[in-house]
Design a protein around this motif. Sequence first.
Motif, short mmCIF file in Angstrom:
data_model
loop_
_atom_site.label_atom_id
_atom_site.label_comp_id
_atom_site.label_asym_id
_atom_site.label_seq_id
_atom_site.Cartn_x
_atom_site.Cartn_y
_atom_site.Cartn_z
N PHE A 38 0.81 -1.13 0.02
CA PHE A 38 -0.18 -0.08 -0.13
C PHE A 38 0.76 1.08 0.15
CE2 PHE A 38 -2.29 3.48 2.02
CZ PHE A 38 -3.68 3.16 1.29
N VAL A 39 1.95 1.26 1.10
CA VAL A 39 2.83 2.48 0.86
C VAL A 39 3.64 2.80 -0.22
CG1 VAL A 39 4.70 3.44 2.40
CG2 VAL A 39 2.70 2.46 3.57
N ARG A 40 4.14 1.44 -0.77
CA ARG A 40 4.84 1.61 -2.01
C ARG A 40 4.03 2.11 -3.22
NH1 ARG A 40 5.94 -3.73 -3.79
NH2 ARG A 40 4.29 -3.46 -5.16
N MET A 52 -0.86 13.08 -14.20
CA MET A 52 -1.76 11.82 -14.37
C MET A 52 -3.02 12.44 -15.02
SD MET A 52 -2.36 9.88 -10.80
CE MET A 52 -1.13 9.78 -10.26
N THR A 53 -3.68 11.58 -15.60
CA THR A 53 -5.05 11.71 -16.22
C THR A 53 -5.91 11.15 -15.22
OG1 THR A 53 -5.22 9.36 -16.98
CG2 THR A 53 -4.32 11.30 -18.58
N VAL A 54 -7.22 11.74 -15.26
CA VAL A 54 -8.18 11.26 -14.30
C VAL A 54 -8.44 9.71 -14.13
CG1 VAL A 54 -10.70 11.26 -13.80
CG2 VAL A 54 -9.67 13.28 -14.61
N GLU A 55 -8.50 9.06 -15.29
CA GLU A 55 -8.34 7.57 -15.37
C GLU A 55 -7.35 6.94 -14.76
OE1 GLU A 55 -8.59 9.69 -18.00
OE2 GLU A 55 -10.73 9.29 -18.57
N VAL A 56 -6.09 7.27 -14.77
CA VAL A 56 -4.88 6.95 -14.15
C VAL A 56 -5.08 7.01 -12.75
CG1 VAL A 56 -2.54 6.90 -13.72
CG2 VAL A 56 -3.51 6.91 -16.13
N LYS A 60 -5.43 4.08 -9.72
CA LYS A 60 -4.30 4.11 -8.63
C LYS A 60 -5.17 4.05 -7.38
CE LYS A 60 -0.37 5.46 -10.85
NZ LYS A 60 0.51 4.33 -11.01
N VAL A 61 -6.46 4.85 -6.96
CA VAL A 61 -7.11 5.24 -5.79
C VAL A 61 -7.89 3.66 -5.66
CG1 VAL A 61 -9.13 5.94 -4.93
CG2 VAL A 61 -7.27 7.45 -5.86
N LEU A 62 -8.27 3.10 -6.98
CA LEU A 62 -8.84 1.63 -7.06
C LEU A 62 -8.20 0.75 -6.51
CD1 LEU A 62 -11.29 1.58 -10.02
CD2 LEU A 62 -12.07 1.67 -7.69
N THR A 63 -6.70 0.64 -6.66
CA THR A 63 -5.79 -0.28 -6.45
C THR A 63 -5.81 -0.17 -4.85
OG1 THR A 63 -4.70 -0.27 -8.32
CG2 THR A 63 -3.41 -0.94 -6.35
N LEU A 64 -5.37 1.29 -4.48
CA LEU A 64 -5.09 1.54 -2.82
C LEU A 64 -6.59 0.92 -2.18
CD1 LEU A 64 -3.89 5.15 -2.98
CD2 LEU A 64 -2.52 3.13 -2.39
N LEU A 65 -8.08 1.41 -2.65
CA LEU A 65 -9.19 0.75 -1.99
C LEU A 65 -8.97 -0.76 -1.92
CD1 LEU A 65 -11.81 1.46 -0.78
CD2 LEU A 65 -12.84 1.77 -3.26
N GLY A 122 -15.39 -6.92 -7.25
CA GLY A 122 -15.84 -5.85 -8.19
C GLY A 122 -14.85 -4.59 -8.49
N ILE A 123 -14.30 -4.21 -7.64
CA ILE A 123 -12.77 -3.39 -7.78
C ILE A 123 -12.03 -3.80 -8.85
CG2 ILE A 123 -11.10 -2.36 -6.87
CD1 ILE A 123 -12.59 -1.88 -4.39
N GLN A 124 -11.80 -5.38 -8.70
CA GLN A 124 -10.81 -5.57 -9.96
C GLN A 124 -11.77 -5.55 -11.16
OE1 GLN A 124 -7.75 -6.61 -9.71
NE2 GLN A 124 -7.63 -6.26 -7.64
N LEU A 125 -12.96 -5.92 -11.17
CA LEU A 125 -13.52 -5.75 -12.64
C LEU A 125 -13.72 -4.22 -13.07
CD1 LEU A 125 -15.12 -7.42 -14.73
CD2 LEU A 125 -16.99 -7.19 -13.19
N LEU A 126 -13.92 -3.32 -12.34
CA LEU A 126 -14.13 -2.03 -12.43
C LEU A 126 -12.73 -1.44 -12.88
CD1 LEU A 126 -15.65 0.63 -12.49
CD2 LEU A 126 -15.00 1.00 -10.02
#
Length: 175
Positions: A38-40, A52-56, A60-65, A122-126
């Motif tokens: 998470f920290v990395r 970064m673009t909005v999509e990127v 990134k936020v979805l990965t943290l979530l 669901g997050i992975q699919l999103l």
Amino acid sequence: MWKKLEHWFETALFASRWILAPFYVGLIAALLLLLVVFVRTFLGAVPEALTMTVEVAILKVLTLLDLALAANLILVVILAGYESFVSKIDTEGHEDRPGWMGTTTFSGLKLKLYASIVAISGIQLLKLFMGIGQKPVDGHDLMWATIIHFAFVVTAVLSALTDYLSARGSKSSSG
């Protein structure tokens, strides 16, 4: 003599629950591993934040979530599993004690696990959908990710329904 042997055997069976304790220690170590990732991930995104673009940013936020949900899942398993199968945790009266501790049944724990798995899936699919257009996404992979997510959802719903019907049936047979 048989009574003594039976007592010894039952005492050993009851004590065997402590064999689970190292599993929970291992899950604490897994929680630390997720914290490092998470920290990395977060620190790796900081230098890119202004460009970064909005999509990127959303990816990134979805990965943290996703990591936070997985960590929550591990913590629920550690605390509820330890209290359900090994020993009560002496935190009575502690102001930070989660409300569900000590009250979560095995059925409730199972439903929390399913809900977390569905959320993570669901997050992975999103993330896969969000990644469309940035990198080639195989339609076959997308189809299977959707089918697997749907299978998790159906499993969670059927498990909840089974628990509901089981609880309803035990109430009607006892009262």
